[in-house]
Design an enzyme around this catalytic site. Structure first.
Site, PDB file in Angstrom:
ATOM      1  N   ASP A  62       0.879  -1.162   0.000  1.00  0.00           N
ATOM      2  CA  ASP A  62       0.000   0.000   0.000  1.00  0.00           C
ATOM      3  C   ASP A  62       0.929   1.228   0.000  1.00  0.00           C
ATOM      4  O   ASP A  62       2.119   1.086   0.295  1.00  0.00           O
ATOM      5  CB  ASP A  62      -0.847  -0.054   1.288  1.00  0.00           C
ATOM      6  CG  ASP A  62      -1.441   1.280   1.643  1.00  0.00           C
ATOM      7  OD1 ASP A  62      -2.124   1.855   0.781  1.00  0.00           O
ATOM      8  OD2 ASP A  62      -1.215   1.758   2.788  1.00  0.00           O
TER       9      ASP A  62
ATOM     10  N   ASP B 123      -0.051   5.160   1.017  1.00  0.00           N
ATOM     11  CA  ASP B 123      -0.269   6.087   2.144  1.00  0.00           C
ATOM     12  C   ASP B 123      -0.209   5.370   3.485  1.00  0.00           C
ATOM     13  O   ASP B 123      -0.956   4.421   3.719  1.00  0.00           O
ATOM     14  CB  ASP B 123      -1.657   6.740   2.038  1.00  0.00           C
ATOM     15  CG  ASP B 123      -1.694   7.838   1.002  1.00  0.00           C
ATOM     16  OD1 ASP B 123      -0.649   8.457   0.752  1.00  0.00           O
ATOM     17  OD2 ASP B 123      -2.780   8.087   0.448  1.00  0.00           O
TER      18      ASP B 123
ATOM     19  N   ARG C 231     -11.129  18.038  -2.491  1.00  0.00           N
ATOM     20  CA  ARG C 231      -9.779  17.495  -2.650  1.00  0.00           C
ATOM     21  C   ARG C 231      -8.713  18.588  -2.710  1.00  0.00           C
ATOM     22  O   ARG C 231      -7.542  18.331  -2.504  1.00  0.00           O
ATOM     23  CB  ARG C 231      -9.698  16.607  -3.898  1.00  0.00           C
ATOM     24  CG  ARG C 231     -10.538  15.349  -3.800  1.00  0.00           C
ATOM     25  CD  ARG C 231      -9.873  14.170  -4.455  1.00  0.00           C
ATOM     26  NE  ARG C 231      -8.599  13.849  -3.875  1.00  0.00           N
ATOM     27  CZ  ARG C 231      -8.436  13.187  -2.723  1.00  0.00           C
ATOM     28  NH1 ARG C 231      -9.461  12.732  -2.063  1.00  0.00           N
ATOM     29  NH2 ARG C 231      -7.241  12.962  -2.261  1.00  0.00           N
TER      30      ARG C 231
HETATM   31  O1  M1P Z   1      -4.683   6.063   1.186  1.00  0.00           O
HETATM   32  C1  M1P Z   1      -5.356   5.861  -0.014  1.00  0.00           C
HETATM   33  C2  M1P Z   1      -6.362   6.977  -0.232  1.00  0.00           C
HETATM   34  O2  M1P Z   1      -5.660   8.188  -0.511  1.00  0.00           O
HETATM   35  C3  M1P Z   1      -6.463   9.308  -0.726  1.00  0.00           C
HETATM   36  O3  M1P Z   1      -7.242   9.539   0.430  1.00  0.00           O
HETATM   37  P1  M1P Z   1      -7.380  10.966   1.181  1.00  0.00           P
HETATM   38  O4  M1P Z   1      -7.290  12.019   0.163  1.00  0.00           O
HETATM   39  O5  M1P Z   1      -8.695  10.856   1.871  1.00  0.00           O
HETATM   40  O6  M1P Z   1      -6.243  11.025   2.172  1.00  0.00           O
HETATM   41  C4  M1P Z   1      -7.409   9.080  -1.877  1.00  0.00           C
HETATM   42  O7  M1P Z   1      -6.661   9.041  -3.071  1.00  0.00           O
HETATM   43  C5  M1P Z   1      -8.187   7.791  -1.695  1.00  0.00           C
HETATM   44  O8  M1P Z   1      -8.906   7.494  -2.874  1.00  0.00           O
HETATM   45  C6  M1P Z   1      -7.256   6.633  -1.414  1.00  0.00           C
HETATM   46  O9  M1P Z   1      -7.974   5.461  -1.110  1.00  0.00           O
END
Ligand code: M1P
Length: 250
Positions: free
Chosen positions: A12, A14, A134
């Site tokens: 993964d 993030d 966003r």
């Molecule tokens: O961690 C994955 C997620 O990253 C983004 O989430 P957010 O902007 O809420 O931090 C988005 O790209 C989301 O689609 C994705 O699952």
């Protein structure tokens, strides 16, 4: 005849390779390239390719054997696109608009410290729904994240979506996942991160997966718990480094 290789390690992004929506640190990138000398590596993210590239570098398609943005609904192998799905074709325009209109109406009633632009981001394999928008700054992203922890804004939103578009009413066959810090991902059942496994399950003897949102309800849960993977739960990118070093003798 296709050759079955030994090991693939999928990550993964993030919270696993970098902090949310931030660039991965040079030490992480170096560690991954050292790992790649021993095994094949890949990433699977809910984000689209442009966001993944911001975080892992513009050359990421060549630095990983597999890149699966949007949970693998868009799939690259050795730098080349191998497949792309379309959620619009899958659901159909009429239902899609009912869904988008419901989300916009729900978000219009939320009062938040700030709201900016792009409340719905339409991707190939998923729809990202974002109450603060966003385009919020990192500072506002963090403050929404804190408020969400306190007030469960996204959890309540998911409940409302499930009531409106789940089996009890108009069942769109959608799953709602709280993936990142400020948004909700909506995608057809089965189009979660497990989707990418169809491209690799017959090619490797062992498939490891590293993710930070591996608890039930998190967007790493299904692939982490899948029998086809060896799941590793991490706390943060530093924990990923520590576990990789121990497991692969790096
Ligand atoms: O961690 C994955 C997620 O990253 C983004 O989430 P957010 O902007 O809420 O931090 C988005 O790209 C989301 O689609 C994705 O699952």
């Amino acid at each position: 005849m296709s050759q079955v290789k030994e090991t693939l390690v999928l990550f993964d992004v993030d919270g696993t390779l970098s902090t949310a929506r931030q660039e991965a640190k040079p030490e992480m990138k170096e560690l991954l390239q050292n790992l790649r000398k021993k095994v094949s590596i890949g990433i699977v993210s809910g984000s689209d390719l442009s966001k993944v590239s911001e975080q892992l570098g513009s050359n990421c398609l060549n630095e990983f054997d597999f890149v699966f943005p949007e949970n693998g609904l868009v799939a690259y192998e050795n730098g080349s696109l191998i497949e792309k799905q379309s959620i619009a074709d899958h659901i159909g325009e009429e239902k899609l608009q009912r869904f988008i209109n419901f989300c916009l109406a729900y978000m219009s009633k939320l009062e938040l410290p700030v709201k900016r632009g792009t409340f719905i981001e339409f991707r190939n394999g998923l729809i990202n729904i974002c109450p603060p928008g966003r385009s919020v700054s990192q500072e506002h992203r963090d403050s929404f994240g804190d408020l969400d922890k306190e007030k469960q804004i996204r959890l309540k939103f998911v409940d409302a979506l499930q009531k409106e578009f789940g089996p009890e009413k108009e069942d769109l066959g959608l799953h709602f996942a709280i993936g990142g810090q400020i948004s909700i991902d909506a995608f057809p059942h089965g189009w979660d991160k497990r989707f990418c496994l169809k491209y690799v399950e017959k090619k490797f003897k062992d498939i490891h997966f590293f993710g930070d949102r591996t608890a039930e309800g998190g967007n790493d849960y299904h692939i982490y718990a899948d029998q086809r993977t060896i799941g590793h739960a991490v706390k943060d990118p530093q924990d990923t480094c520590n576990q990789l070093k121990a497991l692969f003798d790096l």
